[in-house]
Design an enzyme around this catalytic site. Structure first.
Site, short mmCIF file in Angstrom:
data_model
loop_
_atom_site.label_atom_id
_atom_site.label_comp_id
_atom_site.label_asym_id
_atom_site.label_seq_id
_atom_site.Cartn_x
_atom_site.Cartn_y
_atom_site.Cartn_z
N LYS A 153 38.37 24.65 19.20
CA LYS A 153 37.15 25.28 18.57
C LYS A 153 37.30 25.41 17.27
O LYS A 153 38.19 25.60 16.58
CB LYS A 153 36.67 26.46 19.37
CG LYS A 153 37.57 27.71 18.86
CD LYS A 153 36.96 29.17 19.37
CE LYS A 153 36.69 30.17 18.51
NZ LYS A 153 37.44 30.49 17.26
N ASP A 240 32.30 32.53 16.18
CA ASP A 240 33.70 32.91 16.41
C ASP A 240 34.20 33.18 17.75
O ASP A 240 35.11 32.85 18.22
CB ASP A 240 34.33 33.55 15.35
CG ASP A 240 35.94 33.53 15.16
OD1 ASP A 240 36.53 32.39 15.29
OD2 ASP A 240 36.25 34.72 15.08
N HIS A 245 34.82 33.00 23.86
CA HIS A 245 35.48 33.81 24.50
C HIS A 245 34.52 34.75 25.29
O HIS A 245 34.92 34.94 26.39
CB HIS A 245 36.39 34.58 23.49
CG HIS A 245 37.41 33.93 22.60
ND1 HIS A 245 37.85 32.67 22.98
CD2 HIS A 245 37.47 34.00 21.21
CE1 HIS A 245 38.25 32.05 21.90
NE2 HIS A 245 38.38 32.99 20.87
C1 BG6 Z 1 40.06 33.38 17.77
C2 BG6 Z 1 39.02 33.62 16.63
O1 BG6 Z 1 39.23 32.24 18.60
O2 BG6 Z 1 40.37 34.16 18.67
C3 BG6 Z 1 39.82 34.64 15.81
O3 BG6 Z 1 38.77 32.67 15.83
C4 BG6 Z 1 40.33 35.86 16.81
O4 BG6 Z 1 38.75 35.16 14.79
C5 BG6 Z 1 40.99 35.33 17.57
O5 BG6 Z 1 41.05 36.76 15.89
C6 BG6 Z 1 41.36 36.51 18.94
O6 BG6 Z 1 42.09 36.20 19.76
P1 BG6 Z 1 43.26 37.21 20.50
O7 BG6 Z 1 43.85 36.24 21.68
O8 BG6 Z 1 44.04 37.60 19.64
O9 BG6 Z 1 42.38 38.10 21.02
#
Ligand code: BG6
Length: 493
Positions: A153, A240, A245
């Site tokens: 992404k 983002d 997510h």
């Molecule tokens: C990424 C985002 O996809 O996921 C980031 O671009 C974010 O901004 C990250 O910090 C968070 O991932 P995790 O696994 O640390 O929760």
């Protein structure tokens, strides 16, 4: 010492070609993930790892950096210099000056030595490069029917741009060959959502609007935007984090049980949820969405800059916090609010899903003390834990007195295995050709359609950011009264 699992599954031999191979994601996540599977003994086949870089003469520096990142992903006791060196020696750096047949000639020459291997092309580059890379791969004649492409992404910045990217990729690769990564789906605790829901009769019986009052999904980060100012300022928290997510988490919480655990069946159930998300309107965007931006503050006693200082652009309107009240308009979830929240520079890092069950219908106890509702709290990170909050009698005299107490299941206490990183599972699934944990193009379109009902209406009503201090819990403290109850609901830890 954590136990190792025994592996017997034989994968087809592969060449993993990482574009942007010397970049941050490759060094921090992709290559260390593969290293872990290598020492776990899961890579029983033959394979080559190729990092593509535009520059030459950086091999030594690259390998030094990779060594550091692999070490960082290990504990003191598990660092084994010999194994790390053996792994790093397998990683070959190949230069591709540009995305043309000429530029890929060295790569082609290398891959031609392993013609019977499957080629996995991992695009860890900005998405503007996806089209040119896939076109050059096709023209170079190194894409076969068993080749795969992995996309990181952001896949565009709007519905149209994401469709345009897809149109470019599909000139070279078929949908069955495309792996769109959302690393949240690789997290063990996220995969456990499926097991929790569909391997336990207990919860599924009460998993609907009859029994559930609301669902909260929170991903709070104490980190700022690190070295990604340029990317982040174009995306903001909505694109983002929420577009991918958090929406994937909504899908796993809300979807119907697929009849079998197969990629298409799972992805179709997720797609139905994305398509039934209620679109925002000019009216609901004002009441049911909040965006914020962090100002200077302090996190764990350390002073941190404002977002504007972090990006060095003082007019930016990009949001670093979003809170949404979303609805899944289908039979099961009618009118159950899904509170989605994500922000940078929050007081603490935590990701959590809270299922708030409805209160009991009638209090029969003489004290008439409030009976709190049951909650199922699924903590995704940093701790991996499930808590079921239920009312319990306080022992001793005084009649029926009660209070909420949590039954806890702590993953680390229950399993004597190393807890794998999200990328490990995803990469192995790609090698074995399983698309269950990656997104389909239809899912992406549905997600973008919903997201655009937010971005368009934010523009329509000129919704401004509410400022919040770094190290706080976001704009909840200062926001208008009408938002207060849902923004702050169980949010501050
Ligand atoms: C990424 C985002 O996809 O996921 C980031 O671009 C974010 O901004 C990250 O910090 C968070 O991932 P995790 O696994 O640390 O929760």
């Amino acid at each position: 010492m954590a136990k190792k699992q025994k592996h017997t599954e034989q994968f087809k031999n592969f060449n993993l070609v990482v574009f942007g191979g010397t970049g941050d994601l490759a060094l921090r996540k992709i290559l260390p993930a593969l290293y872990h599977r290598y020492i776990d003994g899961q890579l029983l086949c033959e394979y080559n790892i190729i990092a593509i870089s535009r520059k030459t003469g950086i091999e030594n520096e690259f390998k030094k950096q990779l060594l550091q990142f692999i070490k960082k992903s290990l504990t003191e006791e598990t660092i084994n210099q010999k194994e790390i060196t053996a792994f790093i020696n397998r990683v070959k750096l190949i230069q591709a000056k540009d995305s043309t047949v000429e530029g890929y000639s060295e790569l082609k020459k290398y891959l031609n030595q392993f013609k019977e291997y499957q080629n996995i092309f991992y695009f860890s580059t900005p998405s503007s490069a996806f089209g040119p890379i896939s076109e050059a791969l096709k023209k170079s004649d190194i894409v076969c029917s068993d080749s795969k492409v992995v996309l990181e992404k952001p896949l565009g910045h709007s519905l149209n741009s994401s469709i345009a990217i897809n149109n470019q990729i599909t000139k070279t690769f078929k949908e069955e060959q495309i792996y769109r990564i959302d690393h949240y789906l690789g997290k063990e605790t996220v995969q456990n959502l499926m097991v929790l829901r569909f391997a336990n009769n207990l919860f599924e019986r009460a998993w609907d609007s009859e029994h559930i009052d609301s669902i909260q999904i929170t991903v709070a980060e104490s980190l700022g935007i690190e070295k990604r100012a340029e990317y982040y300022d174009k995306s903001g928290a909505l694109l983002d984090m929420i577009q991918n997510h958090l929406l994937q988490l909504v899908c796993l919480v809300a979807m119907e049980p697929p009849f079998v655990l197969r990629a298409n069946e799972v992805r179709n159930e997720k797609l139905k949820i994305l398509r039934s998300l209620r679109l925002f309107t000019k009216k609901s965007i004002r009441t049911d969405s909040i965006k914020g931006q962090y100002t200077r503050g302090s996190i764990e006693g350390k002073q941190v800059n404002s977002y504007l200082e972090d990006i060095g652009k003082y007019e930016s309107k990009t949001e670093t916090f979003v809170a949404l009240k979303a609805y899944v308009d289908n039979w099961r979830w009618k009118n159950v609010p899904f509170y989605l929240r994500s922000g940078k520079r929050m007081k603490k890092r935590y990701s959590e899903i809270v299922i708030n069950f409805k209160e009991v219908k009638h209090n029969l106890f003489p004290s008439k003390e409030k009976i709190s509702n049951n909650k199922l709290i699924i903590r995704l990170q940093p701790e991996e834990r499930i808590e079921l909050v239920q009312m319990t009698k306080i022992p001793g005299p005084g009649g029926y007195r009660y209070k909420p107490i949590a039954l806890k299941l702590d993953y680390l206490d229950s399993f004597d295995f190393r807890f794998p990183e999200a990328y490990e599972r995803l990469i192995i699934d790609i090698i074995r050709g399983n698309q269950t944990l990656v997104m389909s193009q239809d899912e992406l379109i549905a997600a973008w359609t919903w997201i655009e009902s937010i971005t368009n209406n934010w523009k329509n009503v000129s919704l401004n950011n509410t400022l919040y201090e770094a190290g706080s819990w976001g704009p909840g403290d200062s926001i208008l009264e009408e938002h207060e109850s849902w923004v702050t609901k169980s949010w501050k830890k």
